[in-house]
Design an enzyme around this catalytic site. Structure first.
Site, PDB file in Angstrom:
ATOM      1  N   VAL A   1       0.813  -1.219   0.000  1.00  0.00           N
ATOM      2  CA  VAL A   1       0.000   0.000   0.000  1.00  0.00           C
ATOM      3  C   VAL A   1       0.843   1.265   0.000  1.00  0.00           C
ATOM      4  O   VAL A   1       0.338   2.358  -0.265  1.00  0.00           O
ATOM      5  CB  VAL A   1      -0.989   0.027   1.187  1.00  0.00           C
TER       6      VAL A   1
ATOM      7  N   TYR B   1       3.353   4.931  15.949  1.00  0.00           N
ATOM      8  CA  TYR B   1       2.026   4.319  15.819  1.00  0.00           C
ATOM      9  C   TYR B   1       0.940   5.320  16.204  1.00  0.00           C
ATOM     10  O   TYR B   1      -0.039   5.505  15.477  1.00  0.00           O
ATOM     11  CB  TYR B   1       1.947   3.079  16.699  1.00  0.00           C
TER      12      TYR B   1
END
Length: 247
Positions: A73, A163
């Site tokens: 991706v 994250y």
């Protein structure tokens, strides 16, 4: 007196087409199974070709069409090829599940390697943008986009700077996308599950108490229930947390 056999329930999404990224395991695979059980044809993608092929075999047992194509991706070229295949189906994309994502080992900002930061941001945020932008060209009114963000989109977990940043950014992107697509009749849902028993914990927290976590299947069931709601129903965010409330 013989018992009457229960009448088989009609699938909810017959003839629909869904694309699920990160569909080779965890929440992505669970959502793919849940959609397939409802008659939805699938395009599944992930980087691990062997695991993806295994997922395809499992999903085809639901007697739906499954196109499996490995894809990174983060790569515009890889996504161009994927969506060339999607367009070759000559069908609109009804559902997009942006699920692909990675974590990183717990490290304070002062010790977090820049390559690790970039890999997480590139996958979780840039990849989300690239997949969504490509998908919009093949989606029509009545479609739905579900972005799997995690509760880290609103909460802060020390040691997980990359994250946290990627998921906070992804929530901002999701909220912007929703407002842009509202007039076009495409729903955008932020999926924000708490601790779910998937392989990502091998990276985030190897000794995490898995028995206290939600199952990927329970998250998938909630997603499908949201997708079943009438098109004019507004669902902006799905927040799920383990019943223990300790994670």
């Amino acid at each position: 007196m013989s018992k009457r056999k229960p009448t088989p329930r009609e699938p909810v999404f017959p003839g629909r087409l869904a694309l699920v990224t990160g569909a080779n395991r965890g929440i992505g695979l669970a959502i793919a199974h849940a959609l397939a059980r409802e008659g939805c044809d699938l395009v599944i993608t992930a980087r691990d070709q062997r695991a993806l092929a295994k997922a395809q075999r499992e999903l085809e047992r639901h007697e739906v069409q499954v196109l499996a194509q490995s894809c990174d991706v983060r790569s515009p070229d890889s996504l161009d090829y994927l969506f060339t295949l999607v367009r070759s189906l000559h069908r609109p994309l009804d559902i997009l599940i942006n699920n692909a994502g990675i974590g990183h080992p717990s490290q304070p900002v002062g010790e977090l390697p820049y390559p690790t930061w970039m890999e997480v941001i590139d996958t979780n945020l840039n990849g989300l943008f690239l997949v969504t932008q490509a998908a919009l060209a093949v989606m029509k009114r009545g479609g739905t986009i579900v972005n799997n963000l995690s509760v880290a989109a609103e909460r802060v977990f020390p040691g997980s700077a990359a994250y946290n940043a990627s998921k906070h950014g992804a929530l901002g992107f999701t909220n912007t996308l929703r407002e842009e697509l509202r007039p076009k009749g495409i729903r955008v849902i932020a999926l924000m599950p708490g601790a779910t028993d998937t392989a990502i914990w091998n990276t985030l927290w190897p000794h995490a108490p898995r028995r206290k976590m939600m199952s990927a299947e329970s998250v998938a069931s909630t997603v499908v229930n949201a997708l079943r709601l009438p098109e004019n129903t507004t669902v902006e965010k799905i927040v799920l947390r383990p019943s223990s409330g300790t994670l």
